[in-house]
Design a protein around this motif. Sequence first.
Motif, PDB file in Angstrom:
ATOM      1  N   VAL A   1     -18.899 -30.498  47.407  1.00  0.00           N
ATOM      2  CA  VAL A   1     -17.251 -30.413  48.460  1.00  0.00           C
ATOM      3  C   VAL A   1     -16.694 -29.281  47.364  1.00  0.00           C
ATOM      4  O   VAL A   1     -16.229 -28.853  48.428  1.00  0.00           O
ATOM      5  CB  VAL A   1     -16.852 -31.881  47.254  1.00  0.00           C
ATOM      6  CG1 VAL A   1     -15.212 -31.451  47.171  1.00  0.00           C
ATOM      7  CG2 VAL A   1     -17.091 -33.531  47.980  1.00  0.00           C
ATOM      8  N   HIS A   2     -17.146 -28.878  46.512  1.00  0.00           N
ATOM      9  CA  HIS A   2     -16.799 -27.498  46.741  1.00  0.00           C
ATOM     10  C   HIS A   2     -17.147 -26.665  47.564  1.00  0.00           C
ATOM     11  O   HIS A   2     -16.284 -25.656  48.037  1.00  0.00           O
ATOM     12  CB  HIS A   2     -16.562 -27.373  45.268  1.00  0.00           C
ATOM     13  CG  HIS A   2     -15.628 -27.885  44.335  1.00  0.00           C
ATOM     14  ND1 HIS A   2     -14.257 -27.492  43.983  1.00  0.00           N
ATOM     15  CD2 HIS A   2     -15.885 -28.949  43.007  1.00  0.00           C
ATOM     16  CE1 HIS A   2     -13.736 -28.298  43.631  1.00  0.00           C
ATOM     17  NE2 HIS A   2     -14.546 -29.156  42.132  1.00  0.00           N
ATOM     18  N   ASP A   3     -18.307 -27.200  47.440  1.00  0.00           N
ATOM     19  CA  ASP A   3     -19.047 -25.724  47.966  1.00  0.00           C
ATOM     20  C   ASP A   3     -18.253 -25.803  49.933  1.00  0.00           C
ATOM     21  O   ASP A   3     -18.371 -24.327  50.708  1.00  0.00           O
ATOM     22  CB  ASP A   3     -20.736 -25.801  48.754  1.00  0.00           C
ATOM     23  CG  ASP A   3     -21.781 -24.931  48.748  1.00  0.00           C
ATOM     24  OD1 ASP A   3     -21.085 -23.392  48.384  1.00  0.00           O
ATOM     25  OD2 ASP A   3     -22.220 -24.904  49.390  1.00  0.00           O
ATOM     26  N   ALA A   4     -18.421 -27.262  50.175  1.00  0.00           N
ATOM     27  CA  ALA A   4     -18.067 -26.940  51.406  1.00  0.00           C
ATOM     28  C   ALA A   4     -16.073 -26.967  51.907  1.00  0.00           C
ATOM     29  O   ALA A   4     -16.579 -25.723  52.582  1.00  0.00           O
ATOM     30  CB  ALA A   4     -18.110 -29.068  51.869  1.00  0.00           C
ATOM     31  N   ALA A   5     -15.533 -27.072  50.701  1.00  0.00           N
ATOM     32  CA  ALA A   5     -14.117 -26.309  50.919  1.00  0.00           C
ATOM     33  C   ALA A   5     -14.423 -25.311  50.932  1.00  0.00           C
ATOM     34  O   ALA A   5     -13.315 -24.766  51.731  1.00  0.00           O
ATOM     35  CB  ALA A   5     -13.515 -27.023  49.363  1.00  0.00           C
ATOM     36  N   SER A   6     -15.024 -24.085  50.295  1.00  0.00           N
ATOM     37  CA  SER A   6     -14.890 -22.672  50.360  1.00  0.00           C
ATOM     38  C   SER A   6     -15.585 -22.022  51.175  1.00  0.00           C
ATOM     39  O   SER A   6     -15.318 -21.041  51.796  1.00  0.00           O
ATOM     40  CB  SER A   6     -15.859 -22.528  49.368  1.00  0.00           C
ATOM     41  OG  SER A   6     -17.165 -22.588  49.389  1.00  0.00           O
ATOM     42  N   VAL A   7     -16.338 -23.197  52.106  1.00  0.00           N
ATOM     43  CA  VAL A   7     -16.989 -22.991  53.395  1.00  0.00           C
ATOM     44  C   VAL A   7     -15.715 -22.774  53.945  1.00  0.00           C
ATOM     45  O   VAL A   7     -15.540 -22.037  55.456  1.00  0.00           O
ATOM     46  CB  VAL A   7     -18.088 -23.434  54.412  1.00  0.00           C
ATOM     47  CG1 VAL A   7     -17.899 -23.593  55.320  1.00  0.00           C
ATOM     48  CG2 VAL A   7     -19.470 -23.138  53.610  1.00  0.00           C
ATOM     49  N   HIS A   8     -14.538 -23.924  54.756  1.00  0.00           N
ATOM     50  CA  HIS A   8     -13.442 -24.015  54.894  1.00  0.00           C
ATOM     51  C   HIS A   8     -12.576 -23.245  55.613  1.00  0.00           C
ATOM     52  O   HIS A   8     -12.292 -22.723  56.074  1.00  0.00           O
ATOM     53  CB  HIS A   8     -12.651 -25.675  54.875  1.00  0.00           C
ATOM     54  CG  HIS A   8     -11.984 -26.114  55.406  1.00  0.00           C
ATOM     55  ND1 HIS A   8     -11.539 -26.332  56.404  1.00  0.00           N
ATOM     56  CD2 HIS A   8     -10.311 -25.374  54.930  1.00  0.00           C
ATOM     57  CE1 HIS A   8     -10.109 -26.504  57.005  1.00  0.00           C
ATOM     58  NE2 HIS A   8      -9.824 -25.988  56.032  1.00  0.00           N
ATOM     59  N   ASN A   9     -12.506 -22.537  53.414  1.00  0.00           N
ATOM     60  CA  ASN A   9     -11.605 -21.727  53.756  1.00  0.00           C
ATOM     61  C   ASN A   9     -11.860 -20.202  54.300  1.00  0.00           C
ATOM     62  O   ASN A   9     -11.209 -19.480  54.401  1.00  0.00           O
ATOM     63  CB  ASN A   9     -11.362 -21.634  51.883  1.00  0.00           C
ATOM     64  CG  ASN A   9     -10.368 -22.751  51.380  1.00  0.00           C
ATOM     65  OD1 ASN A   9      -9.917 -23.058  51.689  1.00  0.00           O
ATOM     66  ND2 ASN A   9     -10.465 -22.636  50.306  1.00  0.00           N
ATOM     67  N   SER A  10     -13.586 -20.321  53.678  1.00  0.00           N
ATOM     68  CA  SER A  10     -13.707 -19.102  54.958  1.00  0.00           C
ATOM     69  C   SER A  10     -14.070 -18.861  56.585  1.00  0.00           C
ATOM     70  O   SER A  10     -13.484 -17.672  56.960  1.00  0.00           O
ATOM     71  CB  SER A  10     -15.042 -18.460  54.674  1.00  0.00           C
ATOM     72  OG  SER A  10     -15.851 -19.055  54.909  1.00  0.00           O
TER      73      SER A  10
END
Length: 127
Positions: free
Chosen positions: A115-124
Motif C-alpha cells: 500500500v505504501h509503495d503504491a501510494a508513493s508511485v501514485h504521488n510520483s
Amino acid sequence: MEELKLLLVDDEPDFLSVIARRLARRNVSVSVASSGLEALDKLEAEPVKVVVLDVKMPGIDGIETLRRIKEKMPDVEVIMLTGHADLDVAISGMALGAYDYLLKPADIDELMFKVHDAASVHNSHRS
C-alpha cells in the motif's frame, strides 16, 4: 506527512472489518465497499490513492471493477486480492494496470508495504 487514504473492496464483511481495523491502527484512513459498483460510487465521491480490491465478488468482479477504475482514474493504484485458485486472474489484472496482487489471507505487514509503495508511485504520477 499526508494521511494515507485507501478504499478496501471485498464482499466478505468479516474480512472487511478486520482488515480495515488493522489498517486504521497503522494510521491509514480506510473506506470500505462490499461490491465493485459501490467501490466505483465511493471513488467518484471521494477519490483515494490506493484501492485494495478482491478479485472474486458477485455482480461486477474485481477485474471489471479494475478496468472501470483505470478508465476513469488511471492514476489510482490498485492492489488485487486473490485466492490461490484465482491467481491467473490476478496476474491478468496486472496487464490491465493493477499495481500488484496479494494472496488471501493477506499478511498485514506485506499489505502495508505494498500500500505504501503504491501510494508513493501514485504521488510520483502527480509531480
